[in-house]
Design a protein around this motif. Sequence first.
Motif, short mmCIF file in Angstrom:
data_model
loop_
_atom_site.label_atom_id
_atom_site.label_comp_id
_atom_site.label_asym_id
_atom_site.label_seq_id
_atom_site.Cartn_x
_atom_site.Cartn_y
_atom_site.Cartn_z
N GLU A 68 -26.01 79.55 11.20
CA GLU A 68 -25.45 80.90 11.24
C GLU A 68 -26.37 81.79 12.07
OE1 GLU A 68 -24.09 84.60 8.37
OE2 GLU A 68 -24.64 82.69 7.44
N VAL A 69 -25.78 82.54 12.99
CA VAL A 69 -26.52 83.47 13.85
C VAL A 69 -25.98 84.88 13.65
CG1 VAL A 69 -27.05 81.68 15.57
CG2 VAL A 69 -24.98 83.06 15.82
N ASP A 70 -26.73 85.87 14.12
CA ASP A 70 -26.27 87.25 13.99
C ASP A 70 -25.39 87.69 15.15
OD1 ASP A 70 -28.20 87.46 15.97
OD2 ASP A 70 -29.34 89.04 14.97
N ASP A 71 -25.34 86.90 16.24
CA ASP A 71 -24.53 87.25 17.41
C ASP A 71 -24.05 85.96 18.07
OD1 ASP A 71 -23.45 88.08 19.84
OD2 ASP A 71 -24.99 89.62 20.17
N TRP A 95 -10.91 81.58 7.81
CA TRP A 95 -11.79 81.82 6.65
C TRP A 95 -12.91 82.81 6.96
CZ3 TRP A 95 -11.06 77.05 8.90
CH2 TRP A 95 -12.11 76.53 9.65
N GLY A 96 -12.81 83.49 8.12
CA GLY A 96 -13.70 84.62 8.38
C GLY A 96 -14.96 84.35 9.15
N VAL A 97 -14.98 83.28 9.94
CA VAL A 97 -16.13 83.03 10.81
C VAL A 97 -15.65 82.88 12.25
CG1 VAL A 97 -17.51 81.91 9.01
CG2 VAL A 97 -16.16 80.51 10.57
N ARG A 98 -16.52 83.23 13.18
CA ARG A 98 -16.32 82.93 14.59
C ARG A 98 -17.34 81.86 14.91
NH1 ARG A 98 -13.54 84.00 18.88
NH2 ARG A 98 -14.48 84.18 20.93
N ARG A 99 -16.91 80.78 15.58
CA ARG A 99 -17.83 79.66 15.76
C ARG A 99 -17.50 78.83 16.99
NH1 ARG A 99 -16.18 74.73 11.82
NH2 ARG A 99 -13.97 74.64 12.30
N PHE A 100 -18.45 77.95 17.32
CA PHE A 100 -18.27 76.93 18.34
C PHE A 100 -19.15 75.74 18.00
CE2 PHE A 100 -21.64 79.70 19.93
CZ PHE A 100 -22.59 78.82 20.43
N TYR A 101 -18.81 74.59 18.58
CA TYR A 101 -19.58 73.36 18.38
C TYR A 101 -20.27 72.96 19.67
CZ TYR A 101 -17.03 71.96 14.03
OH TYR A 101 -16.50 71.86 12.77
N ASP A 104 -26.66 68.67 19.99
CA ASP A 104 -28.09 68.83 20.28
C ASP A 104 -28.56 67.63 21.11
OD1 ASP A 104 -28.71 66.70 18.54
OD2 ASP A 104 -29.78 67.97 17.10
N PRO A 105 -29.82 67.61 21.54
CA PRO A 105 -30.29 66.51 22.40
C PRO A 105 -30.28 65.15 21.71
CG PRO A 105 -31.90 68.31 22.33
CD PRO A 105 -30.82 68.65 21.36
N PHE A 106 -30.05 65.12 20.41
CA PHE A 106 -30.07 63.87 19.65
C PHE A 106 -28.67 63.40 19.30
CE2 PHE A 106 -33.57 66.76 18.64
CZ PHE A 106 -34.57 66.13 19.37
N GLY A 107 -27.65 64.09 19.85
CA GLY A 107 -26.27 63.71 19.63
C GLY A 107 -25.66 64.28 18.36
N LYS A 108 -26.38 65.13 17.65
CA LYS A 108 -25.87 65.73 16.42
C LYS A 108 -24.90 66.86 16.77
CE LYS A 108 -28.43 63.12 13.88
NZ LYS A 108 -27.82 61.95 13.26
N LEU A 109 -23.78 66.90 16.05
CA LEU A 109 -22.78 67.94 16.25
C LEU A 109 -23.21 69.19 15.48
CD1 LEU A 109 -20.04 68.55 17.59
CD2 LEU A 109 -18.96 67.80 15.44
N ILE A 110 -23.38 70.29 16.20
CA ILE A 110 -23.90 71.53 15.62
C ILE A 110 -22.83 72.61 15.64
CG2 ILE A 110 -25.78 73.23 15.69
CD1 ILE A 110 -26.73 70.29 15.37
N ASN A 111 -22.58 73.20 14.48
CA ASN A 111 -21.64 74.29 14.31
C ASN A 111 -22.43 75.59 14.37
OD1 ASN A 111 -19.46 75.92 13.41
ND2 ASN A 111 -19.90 75.47 11.27
N ILE A 112 -22.24 76.38 15.41
CA ILE A 112 -22.89 77.67 15.56
C ILE A 112 -21.87 78.72 15.11
CG2 ILE A 112 -24.03 79.30 17.11
CD1 ILE A 112 -25.53 76.64 16.92
N LEU A 113 -22.24 79.54 14.10
CA LEU A 113 -21.25 80.44 13.53
C LEU A 113 -21.82 81.82 13.20
CD1 LEU A 113 -21.24 80.71 9.98
CD2 LEU A 113 -21.68 78.32 10.56
N GLN A 114 -20.90 82.76 13.12
CA GLN A 114 -21.20 84.12 12.67
C GLN A 114 -20.08 84.55 11.75
OE1 GLN A 114 -21.30 87.08 15.80
NE2 GLN A 114 -21.83 88.71 14.41
N HIS A 115 -20.43 85.11 10.61
CA HIS A 115 -19.41 85.67 9.73
C HIS A 115 -18.87 86.95 10.35
CE1 HIS A 115 -21.03 82.87 6.75
NE2 HIS A 115 -19.83 82.95 6.21
N GLU A 116 -17.54 87.09 10.34
CA GLU A 116 -16.91 88.26 10.95
C GLU A 116 -16.76 89.36 9.94
OE1 GLU A 116 -14.33 86.82 14.59
OE2 GLU A 116 -13.46 86.10 12.71
#
Length: 116
Positions: A68-71, A95-101, A104-116
């Motif tokens: 979760e990030v602030d922006d 469900w109230g988040v803005r996000r993207f996938y 990372d350099p190790f092949g892990k799928l990362i969900n970057i999100l911010q609550h709206e």
Amino acid sequence: MNVKRIMTNIETSDPEKAALFYGDILGLDLLMDHGWLQTYGSAETMRVQVSFASEGGSGTPVPDLSIEVDDVEAALARFKAAEIPVEYGPVSEPWGVRRFYVRDPFGKLINILQHE
């Protein structure tokens, strides 16, 4: 007994690869470096949480990590500038988040999100 902290451990033969993704782009500090183990983090106070899912929501795969990030738009711009492909989104979810996938350099799928 109380749980104080939960840490994620990602196996890699090259911990240095984390510096760009987790340090430079996400702005996490290198808290510990033993050579064979590097730990990134921040002074931000966070809740202890562990999630278990049958899907990632909206029919997406379950991400390995959610950050979760602030922006979220600023985060998206950093990933695009680093030429890291976006695999899903950005999207505002019901469900109230803005996000993207991203991966990372190790092949892990990362969900970057911010609550709206």
